[in-house]
Scaffold this active site. Sequence first.
Site, PDB file in Angstrom:
ATOM      1  N   ASP A   1      -7.098  -4.223   0.777  1.00  0.00           N
ATOM      2  CA  ASP A   1      -7.759  -3.947   2.062  1.00  0.00           C
ATOM      3  C   ASP A   1      -8.941  -3.000   1.881  1.00  0.00           C
ATOM      4  OD1 ASP A   1      -5.459  -3.984   4.881  1.00  0.00           O
ATOM      5  OD2 ASP A   1      -7.488  -4.787   4.694  1.00  0.00           O
TER       6      ASP A   1
ATOM      7  N   SER B   1       0.833  -1.218   0.000  1.00  0.00           N
ATOM      8  CA  SER B   1       0.000   0.000   0.000  1.00  0.00           C
ATOM      9  C   SER B   1       0.858   1.254   0.000  1.00  0.00           C
ATOM     10  CB  SER B   1      -0.928   0.004   1.226  1.00  0.00           C
ATOM     11  OG  SER B   1      -1.727  -1.160   1.235  1.00  0.00           O
TER      12      SER B   1
ATOM     13  N   ARG C   1     -12.010  -4.406   0.150  1.00  0.00           N
ATOM     14  CA  ARG C   1     -12.751  -5.354   0.984  1.00  0.00           C
ATOM     15  C   ARG C   1     -13.730  -4.617   1.924  1.00  0.00           C
ATOM     16  NH1 ARG C   1     -11.258 -10.669   1.573  1.00  0.00           N
ATOM     17  NH2 ARG C   1      -9.560 -11.441   0.249  1.00  0.00           N
TER      18      ARG C   1
ATOM     19  N   SER D   1      -2.550 -11.103  -3.263  1.00  0.00           N
ATOM     20  CA  SER D   1      -2.707 -11.942  -4.474  1.00  0.00           C
ATOM     21  C   SER D   1      -1.717 -13.109  -4.433  1.00  0.00           C
ATOM     22  CB  SER D   1      -2.535 -11.115  -5.752  1.00  0.00           C
ATOM     23  OG  SER D   1      -1.453 -10.213  -5.714  1.00  0.00           O
TER      24      SER D   1
ATOM     25  N   GLY E   1      -5.555 -19.148   8.857  1.00  0.00           N
ATOM     26  CA  GLY E   1      -5.283 -18.997   7.416  1.00  0.00           C
ATOM     27  C   GLY E   1      -4.683 -17.656   7.070  1.00  0.00           C
TER      28      GLY E   1
HETATM   29  N1  LIG Z   1      -6.093 -14.335   6.698  1.00  0.00           N
HETATM   30  C1  LIG Z   1      -5.562 -13.229   6.160  1.00  0.00           C
HETATM   31  N2  LIG Z   1      -4.480 -13.332   5.352  1.00  0.00           N
HETATM   32  C2  LIG Z   1      -3.932 -12.211   4.818  1.00  0.00           C
HETATM   33  N3  LIG Z   1      -4.390 -10.933   5.022  1.00  0.00           N
HETATM   34  C3  LIG Z   1      -5.486 -10.816   5.819  1.00  0.00           C
HETATM   35  C4  LIG Z   1      -6.107 -11.931   6.412  1.00  0.00           C
HETATM   36  N4  LIG Z   1      -7.152 -11.498   7.183  1.00  0.00           N
HETATM   37  C5  LIG Z   1      -7.183 -10.170   7.049  1.00  0.00           C
HETATM   38  N5  LIG Z   1      -6.189  -9.745   6.240  1.00  0.00           N
HETATM   39  C6  LIG Z   1      -6.041  -8.338   5.823  1.00  0.00           C
HETATM   40  O1  LIG Z   1      -6.466  -8.343   4.463  1.00  0.00           O
HETATM   41  C7  LIG Z   1      -5.497  -7.735   3.641  1.00  0.00           C
HETATM   42  C8  LIG Z   1      -5.234  -8.578   2.407  1.00  0.00           C
HETATM   43  O2  LIG Z   1      -6.338  -8.436   1.546  1.00  0.00           O
HETATM   44  P1  LIG Z   1      -6.085  -8.791  -0.005  1.00  0.00           P
HETATM   45  O3  LIG Z   1      -7.389  -8.558  -0.692  1.00  0.00           O
HETATM   46  O4  LIG Z   1      -4.885  -8.067  -0.485  1.00  0.00           O
HETATM   47  O5  LIG Z   1      -5.771 -10.349   0.111  1.00  0.00           O
HETATM   48  S1  LIG Z   1      -5.794 -11.442  -1.088  1.00  0.00           S
HETATM   49  O6  LIG Z   1      -5.156 -10.821  -2.257  1.00  0.00           O
HETATM   50  O7  LIG Z   1      -7.254 -11.768  -1.328  1.00  0.00           O
HETATM   51  O8  LIG Z   1      -5.064 -12.621  -0.511  1.00  0.00           O
HETATM   52  C9  LIG Z   1      -4.235  -7.617   4.420  1.00  0.00           C
HETATM   53  O9  LIG Z   1      -3.802  -6.289   4.138  1.00  0.00           O
HETATM   54  P2  LIG Z   1      -2.276  -5.942   3.814  1.00  0.00           P
HETATM   55  O10 LIG Z   1      -1.589  -6.032   5.139  1.00  0.00           O
HETATM   56  O11 LIG Z   1      -2.323  -4.553   3.263  1.00  0.00           O
HETATM   57  O12 LIG Z   1      -1.735  -6.944   2.822  1.00  0.00           O
HETATM   58  C10 LIG Z   1      -4.645  -7.765   5.881  1.00  0.00           C
HETATM   59  O13 LIG Z   1      -4.696  -6.498   6.493  1.00  0.00           O
HETATM   60  N1  LIG Z   2      10.090   1.117   2.069  1.00  0.00           N
HETATM   61  C1  LIG Z   2       9.742   1.015   3.371  1.00  0.00           C
HETATM   62  N2  LIG Z   2      10.692   1.175   4.325  1.00  0.00           N
HETATM   63  C2  LIG Z   2      10.366   1.070   5.623  1.00  0.00           C
HETATM   64  N3  LIG Z   2       9.114   0.804   6.098  1.00  0.00           N
HETATM   65  C3  LIG Z   2       8.145   0.631   5.181  1.00  0.00           C
HETATM   66  C4  LIG Z   2       8.398   0.723   3.783  1.00  0.00           C
HETATM   67  N4  LIG Z   2       7.220   0.510   3.129  1.00  0.00           N
HETATM   68  C5  LIG Z   2       6.295   0.288   4.068  1.00  0.00           C
HETATM   69  N5  LIG Z   2       6.837   0.366   5.303  1.00  0.00           N
HETATM   70  C6  LIG Z   2       6.123   0.182   6.580  1.00  0.00           C
HETATM   71  O1  LIG Z   2       5.748  -1.178   6.665  1.00  0.00           O
HETATM   72  C7  LIG Z   2       4.436  -1.305   7.241  1.00  0.00           C
HETATM   73  C8  LIG Z   2       3.522  -2.012   6.250  1.00  0.00           C
HETATM   74  O2  LIG Z   2       3.380  -1.188   5.093  1.00  0.00           O
HETATM   75  P1  LIG Z   2       2.087  -1.357   4.158  1.00  0.00           P
HETATM   76  O3  LIG Z   2       2.275  -0.463   3.012  1.00  0.00           O
HETATM   77  O4  LIG Z   2       0.848  -1.214   4.993  1.00  0.00           O
HETATM   78  O5  LIG Z   2       2.242  -2.891   3.700  1.00  0.00           O
HETATM   79  P2  LIG Z   2       1.144  -3.841   3.007  1.00  0.00           P
HETATM   80  O6  LIG Z   2       0.223  -2.954   2.243  1.00  0.00           O
HETATM   81  O7  LIG Z   2       1.956  -4.764   2.143  1.00  0.00           O
HETATM   82  O8  LIG Z   2       0.488  -4.543   4.144  1.00  0.00           O
HETATM   83  C9  LIG Z   2       3.978   0.116   7.549  1.00  0.00           C
HETATM   84  O9  LIG Z   2       4.275   0.393   8.913  1.00  0.00           O
HETATM   85  C10 LIG Z   2       4.845   0.976   6.652  1.00  0.00           C
HETATM   86  O10 LIG Z   2       5.057   2.259   7.207  1.00  0.00           O
END
Ligand SMILES: Nc1ncnc2c1ncn2[C@@H]1O[C@H](COP(=O)(O)OS(=O)(=O)O)[C@@H](OP(=O)(O)O)[C@H]1O
Ligand SMILES: Nc1ncnc2c1ncn2[C@@H]1O[C@H](COP(=O)(O)OP(=O)(O)O)[C@@H](O)[C@H]1O
Length: 207
Positions: free
Chosen positions: A67, A44, A70, A111, A159
């Site tokens: 996120d 993100s 959803r 994904s 999961g």
């Molecule tokens: N079980 C489980 N596994 C992984 N992630 C989880 C789960 N439950 C909730 N979350 C939250 O949902 C975000 C991922 O949603 P996505 O739509 O990117 O997932 S996917 O592509 O359908 O696998 C993911 O956000 P990101 O941290 O930004 O990746 C999580 O915050």
């Molecule tokens: N290039 C980077 N260097 C250091 N910290 C990062 C970097 N990119 C993201 N972060 C930190 O990592 C955490 C997760 O970032 P986020 O963008 O929410 O990841 P995702 O969308 O894959 O879950 C956040 O606290 C964010 O500030």
Amino acid sequence: MSTVGNSANIFWHECPVGKQERQKLLNQKGCVVWITGLSGSGKSTLACSISRELHSRGNLSYVLDGDNLRHGLNKNLGFEAEDRAENIRRVGEVAKLFADAGLVCIASLISPYRKDRDACRAMLPESFIEVFMNMPLDLCEARDAKGLYKLARAGKIKGFTGLDDPYEPPLKCEIELSRRDGICPTPGAMAGKVVSYLEEKGFLETK
Ligand SMILES: Nc1ncnc2c1ncn2[C@@H]1O[C@H](COP(=O)(O)OS(=O)(=O)O)[C@@H](OP(=O)(O)O)[C@H]1O
Ligand SMILES: Nc1ncnc2c1ncn2[C@@H]1O[C@H](COP(=O)(O)OP(=O)(O)O)[C@@H](O)[C@H]1O
């Protein structure tokens, strides 16, 4: 007249203003930047950094964040494999519409399944840029910005990708972003790499 999936007796309607005209108006070429990686890998943050950099250059982009989607479009989906597959299919179709509108569509979703990402690629020949956020599980878990890894470790989330649910890294992607000597590049540096790629491939102008 055609049948597509469960939709029978449907007709495709062409409109006079097409993708070429829209691209000329925007002086850019529609495409999809698809960011994949573990939760906490920085998807993100990178998506927003890319969008900010493109905006500063006068290019129009839109972020589709897993996120966020959803909360609305995909609120009926969970995290079982089939729901994740439908999530990616749906977002792939929306991303294709944004690309057809002439935008740089930036999709950031875990994904996890290769076949789902490849199905999106197949919908967007020559305009699908897969970006792999290759950050190791221990780094993502150490960050745990949302506290989800802690909940998953405590058995409160079942999961969870990377812990008790699979993640299939890309075998061949356009851009792979990872740490250098253990240091994670800044979001700006990573965004710069992606934007430079888009520029080199001619997506950021039509003239
Ligand atoms: N079980 C489980 N596994 C992984 N992630 C989880 C789960 N439950 C909730 N979350 C939250 O949902 C975000 C991922 O949603 P996505 O739509 O990117 O997932 S996917 O592509 O359908 O696998 C993911 O956000 P990101 O941290 O930004 O990746 C999580 O915050
Ligand atoms: N290039 C980077 N260097 C250091 N910290 C990062 C970097 N990119 C993201 N972060 C930190 O990592 C955490 C997760 O970032 P986020 O963008 O929410 O990841 P995702 O969308 O894959 O879950 C956040 O606290 C964010 O500030």
